[in-house]
Write a protein that holds these residues in place. Structure first.
Motif, PDB file in Angstrom:
ATOM      1  N   ASN A 148      -6.838   3.900  -4.075  1.00  0.00           N
ATOM      2  CA  ASN A 148      -5.559   3.838  -3.382  1.00  0.00           C
ATOM      3  C   ASN A 148      -5.869   3.765  -1.894  1.00  0.00           C
ATOM      4  O   ASN A 148      -6.482   4.680  -1.325  1.00  0.00           O
ATOM      5  N   GLY A 149      -5.471   2.661  -1.283  1.00  0.00           N
ATOM      6  CA  GLY A 149      -5.927   2.383   0.074  1.00  0.00           C
ATOM      7  C   GLY A 149      -5.321   3.257   1.148  1.00  0.00           C
ATOM      8  O   GLY A 149      -5.989   3.592   2.128  1.00  0.00           O
ATOM      9  N   LEU A 150      -4.055   3.615   0.979  1.00  0.00           N
ATOM     10  CA  LEU A 150      -3.343   4.348   2.026  1.00  0.00           C
ATOM     11  C   LEU A 150      -2.582   5.510   1.399  1.00  0.00           C
ATOM     12  O   LEU A 150      -2.270   5.504   0.204  1.00  0.00           O
ATOM     13  N   LEU A 151      -2.277   6.494   2.214  1.00  0.00           N
ATOM     14  CA  LEU A 151      -1.480   7.621   1.738  1.00  0.00           C
ATOM     15  C   LEU A 151      -0.075   7.173   1.358  1.00  0.00           C
ATOM     16  O   LEU A 151       0.468   6.239   1.954  1.00  0.00           O
ATOM     17  N   PRO A 152       0.547   7.844   0.380  1.00  0.00           N
ATOM     18  CA  PRO A 152       1.985   7.633   0.221  1.00  0.00           C
ATOM     19  C   PRO A 152       2.684   8.106   1.506  1.00  0.00           C
ATOM     20  O   PRO A 152       2.174   9.022   2.172  1.00  0.00           O
ATOM     21  N   PHE A 153       3.766   7.483   1.919  1.00  0.00           N
ATOM     22  CA  PHE A 153       4.505   6.508   1.126  1.00  0.00           C
ATOM     23  C   PHE A 153       4.349   5.145   1.768  1.00  0.00           C
ATOM     24  O   PHE A 153       4.581   5.000   2.955  1.00  0.00           O
ATOM     25  N   ASN A 154       4.010   4.143   0.941  1.00  0.00           N
ATOM     26  CA  ASN A 154       3.709   2.839   1.503  1.00  0.00           C
ATOM     27  C   ASN A 154       3.895   1.767   0.437  1.00  0.00           C
ATOM     28  O   ASN A 154       3.701   2.019  -0.751  1.00  0.00           O
ATOM     29  N   ARG A 155       4.258   0.577   0.903  1.00  0.00           N
ATOM     30  CA  ARG A 155       4.483  -0.552   0.010  1.00  0.00           C
ATOM     31  C   ARG A 155       4.014  -1.847   0.681  1.00  0.00           C
ATOM     32  O   ARG A 155       3.629  -1.855   1.839  1.00  0.00           O
ATOM     33  N   ASN A 167       1.347   1.174  -6.075  1.00  0.00           N
ATOM     34  CA  ASN A 167       0.869   2.062  -7.123  1.00  0.00           C
ATOM     35  C   ASN A 167       1.521   3.432  -6.974  1.00  0.00           C
ATOM     36  O   ASN A 167       1.496   4.034  -5.896  1.00  0.00           O
ATOM     37  N   GLY A 168       2.108   3.920  -8.053  1.00  0.00           N
ATOM     38  CA  GLY A 168       2.757   5.220  -8.021  1.00  0.00           C
ATOM     39  C   GLY A 168       1.759   6.340  -8.218  1.00  0.00           C
ATOM     40  O   GLY A 168       1.364   6.661  -9.342  1.00  0.00           O
ATOM     41  N   TYR A 169       1.304   6.929  -7.118  1.00  0.00           N
ATOM     42  CA  TYR A 169       0.370   8.056  -7.154  1.00  0.00           C
ATOM     43  C   TYR A 169       0.948   9.159  -6.283  1.00  0.00           C
ATOM     44  O   TYR A 169       0.721   9.198  -5.092  1.00  0.00           O
ATOM     45  N   HIS A 170       1.794  10.008  -6.887  1.00  0.00           N
ATOM     46  CA  HIS A 170       2.525  11.024  -6.141  1.00  0.00           C
ATOM     47  C   HIS A 170       3.386  10.379  -5.058  1.00  0.00           C
ATOM     48  O   HIS A 170       3.503  10.884  -3.941  1.00  0.00           O
ATOM     49  N   GLY A 171       3.955   9.266  -5.416  1.00  0.00           N
ATOM     50  CA  GLY A 171       4.732   8.456  -4.491  1.00  0.00           C
ATOM     51  C   GLY A 171       4.094   7.092  -4.347  1.00  0.00           C
ATOM     52  O   GLY A 171       2.939   6.875  -4.748  1.00  0.00           O
ATOM     53  N   PRO A 172       4.811   6.125  -3.798  1.00  0.00           N
ATOM     54  CA  PRO A 172       4.281   4.758  -3.697  1.00  0.00           C
ATOM     55  C   PRO A 172       3.161   4.636  -2.670  1.00  0.00           C
ATOM     56  O   PRO A 172       3.287   5.081  -1.535  1.00  0.00           O
ATOM     57  N   THR A 173       2.047   4.048  -3.094  1.00  0.00           N
ATOM     58  CA  THR A 173       0.938   3.766  -2.205  1.00  0.00           C
ATOM     59  C   THR A 173       0.392   2.376  -2.544  1.00  0.00           C
ATOM     60  O   THR A 173       0.940   1.680  -3.392  1.00  0.00           O
ATOM     61  N   ILE A 174      -0.703   1.972  -1.893  1.00  0.00           N
ATOM     62  CA  ILE A 174      -1.271   0.645  -2.102  1.00  0.00           C
ATOM     63  C   ILE A 174      -2.508   0.759  -2.973  1.00  0.00           C
ATOM     64  O   ILE A 174      -3.550   1.253  -2.546  1.00  0.00           O
ATOM     65  N   GLY A 175      -2.399   0.306  -4.223  1.00  0.00           N
ATOM     66  CA  GLY A 175      -3.566   0.226  -5.086  1.00  0.00           C
ATOM     67  C   GLY A 175      -4.368  -1.022  -4.758  1.00  0.00           C
ATOM     68  O   GLY A 175      -3.809  -2.075  -4.463  1.00  0.00           O
ATOM     69  N   ILE A 176      -5.697  -0.892  -4.793  1.00  0.00           N
ATOM     70  CA  ILE A 176      -6.589  -2.018  -4.512  1.00  0.00           C
ATOM     71  C   ILE A 176      -7.595  -2.143  -5.654  1.00  0.00           C
ATOM     72  O   ILE A 176      -8.253  -1.160  -6.024  1.00  0.00           O
ATOM     73  N   GLY A 177      -7.694  -3.322  -6.216  1.00  0.00           N
ATOM     74  CA  GLY A 177      -8.663  -3.585  -7.271  1.00  0.00           C
ATOM     75  C   GLY A 177      -9.179  -5.001  -7.167  1.00  0.00           C
ATOM     76  O   GLY A 177      -8.830  -5.748  -6.245  1.00  0.00           O
ATOM     77  N   PHE A 218      -1.968  -5.858   5.544  1.00  0.00           N
ATOM     78  CA  PHE A 218      -0.628  -5.449   5.939  1.00  0.00           C
ATOM     79  C   PHE A 218      -0.145  -4.320   5.028  1.00  0.00           C
ATOM     80  O   PHE A 218      -0.558  -4.207   3.874  1.00  0.00           O
ATOM     81  N   SER A 219       0.779  -3.519   5.546  1.00  0.00           N
ATOM     82  CA  SER A 219       1.524  -2.591   4.708  1.00  0.00           C
ATOM     83  C   SER A 219       2.847  -2.286   5.386  1.00  0.00           C
ATOM     84  O   SER A 219       3.087  -2.677   6.533  1.00  0.00           O
ATOM     85  N   ARG A 220       3.703  -1.580   4.648  1.00  0.00           N
ATOM     86  CA  ARG A 220       4.978  -1.150   5.221  1.00  0.00           C
ATOM     87  C   ARG A 220       5.201   0.322   4.873  1.00  0.00           C
ATOM     88  O   ARG A 220       5.599   0.650   3.759  1.00  0.00           O
ATOM     89  N   PRO A 221       4.901   1.222   5.823  1.00  0.00           N
ATOM     90  CA  PRO A 221       5.194   2.634   5.586  1.00  0.00           C
ATOM     91  C   PRO A 221       6.662   2.826   5.192  1.00  0.00           C
ATOM     92  O   PRO A 221       7.548   2.168   5.733  1.00  0.00           O
ATOM     93  N   SER A 222       6.893   3.725   4.236  1.00  0.00           N
ATOM     94  CA  SER A 222       8.228   3.838   3.660  1.00  0.00           C
ATOM     95  C   SER A 222       8.513   5.284   3.293  1.00  0.00           C
ATOM     96  O   SER A 222       7.965   6.214   3.895  1.00  0.00           O
ATOM     97  N   ASP A 223       9.346   5.477   2.291  1.00  0.00           N
ATOM     98  CA  ASP A 223       9.604   6.809   1.764  1.00  0.00           C
ATOM     99  C   ASP A 223       9.512   6.738   0.245  1.00  0.00           C
ATOM    100  O   ASP A 223       8.985   5.781  -0.307  1.00  0.00           O
ATOM    101  N   ASN A 224      10.017   7.754  -0.442  1.00  0.00           N
ATOM    102  CA  ASN A 224       9.820   7.843  -1.889  1.00  0.00           C
ATOM    103  C   ASN A 224      10.961   7.228  -2.695  1.00  0.00           C
ATOM    104  O   ASN A 224      10.978   7.336  -3.907  1.00  0.00           O
ATOM    105  N   GLY A 225      11.914   6.584  -2.011  1.00  0.00           N
ATOM    106  CA  GLY A 225      13.052   6.030  -2.720  1.00  0.00           C
ATOM    107  C   GLY A 225      13.307   4.585  -2.361  1.00  0.00           C
ATOM    108  O   GLY A 225      12.386   3.825  -2.076  1.00  0.00           O
TER     109      GLY A 225
END
Length: 339
Positions: free
Chosen positions: A159-166, A136-146, A182-189
């Motif tokens: 949004n489960g985790l802070l940006p930046f994450n995928r 989910n793009g919320y000031h950068g990629p994060t993990i949306g949960i619904g 699971f998640s994968r911390p990342s960056d904005n690109g």
């Protein structure tokens, strides 16, 4: 190939999941002369890029059993190249009807209406509902949960985790009383790095107790890795299909492989297959909006037969299908393991 025997359910000691039989799982027998652990559906891709009028591409999507048939949440990039998720249904898991309009989310906090994009969903049945996670793009990629109960109304939790994450991927049951993701911390690109981590929660909203699961290795998974479909619980451990990326002279190449994780401490890797299971080799995997991508996001699993159907994105453009048996994947992971 003949029917591969499934695990004897009476021999389970640790396994806690109960997978309802899925006799109508989409399936095609292994082609004659094929010795691959995973084989592709002969009529791939099953979903073309233009299945609905608004779409530029349909890929990296999630499918689950639903009311004796199948439902899913699909990544559809539209003709303005906006990324969003759409609902879809199928009688057989192969022929799909998708809504032309994106899912409309309900939420308590209007702040959740703010997003730049939604993509790469996963869906799992957990306790009493279908949970959906996505980038989910919320000031950068994060993990949306619904979640949804019926694929009619969709509720956005947080949004489960802070940006930046995928690559947010939920486990299909609580472990030691906690939800696990699971998640994968990342960056904005277009992230040139990435390892798989695990987070835990008591309420699906507040996440912590983060644990490192596994990182990059050589070859096909030397640049970054990320969790793929919802992990499958087996007596041998959690079976995780995951994607790996290498950087070639012509850009990223996305393949996927598998690992087995401890049932009660799933951040502990027991076995990790050395070779990939599928790499981009077919035209629909090599040619598209992003060449050379085979990206798994969903599996269907029929426990009595051990059959697994894998849904994966091809070249960030279309959706494809592949098949395997759980015992064969586990044998492959154990026999080729490189921790």
């Amino acid at each position: 190939m003949g029917r591969v025997p499934a695990f004897d359910l009476n021999e389970r000691k640790v396994n806690k999941m109960s997978y309802p039989p899925l006799p109508n799982i989409p399936w095609e027998e292994r082609p004659a002369g094929c010795s691959d652990v995973i084989w592709r559906y002969s009529a791939n891709p099953i979903i073309p890029r233009d299945l609905i009028p608004s779409s530029n591409s349909i890929f990296n999507s999630a499918v689950v059993p639903f009311k004796g048939k199948f439902a899913g949440v699909f990544r559809c990039d539209n003709k303005k190249r906006e990324m969003n998720v759409h609902r879809g249904f199928s009688d057989n898991g192969i022929d799909w009807k998708l809504d032309d309009e994106p899912i409309q989310w309900h939420y308590d906090d209007p702040e959740l209406a703010q997003f730049q994009y939604r993509y790469d969903p996963r869906v799992t049945w957990l306790e009493d509902r279908y949970y959906v996670t996505w980038c989910n793009g919320y000031h950068g990629p994060t993990i949306g949960i619904g979640y949804t109960f019926d694929f009619e109304k969709f509720t956005f939790l947080e949004n489960g985790l802070l940006p930046f994450n995928r690559n947010g991927v939920l486990f299909p049951r609580k472990i030691n009383g906690k939800y696990v993701m699971f998640s994968r911390p990342s960056d904005n690109g277009h992230t040139p790095f990435g390892d798989i981590y695990l987070s835990q929660s008591l309420d699906m909203v507040h996440w912590g107790e983060h644990r490192f699961v596994m990182g990059v290795k050589g070859g096909w998974q030397s640049t970054k890795i990320g969790a793929g479909p919802i992990p499958i619980e087996t007596p041998e451990g959690w079976l995780l299909f995951y994607h790996g990326v290498l950087t070639s002279c012509n850009g990223f190449v996305y393949s996927f492989g598998a690992a087995l994780l401890d049932l009660e401490k799933p951040w502990k890797v027991i076995y990790r297959g050395g070779p990939y299971l599928i790499s981009p080799q077919k035209l629909y995997e090599c040619v598209g909006d992003t060449p050379n991508v085979a990206f798994p996001c969903a599996t269907l699993y029929d426990e009595p037969t051990g059959r697994i159907a894998i849904y994966y994105g091809g070249a960030d453009t279309v959706t494809a299908l592949a098949f395997t048996h759980v015992n064969e994947v586990i044998d492959f992971v154990k026999s080729t393991s490189e921790l």
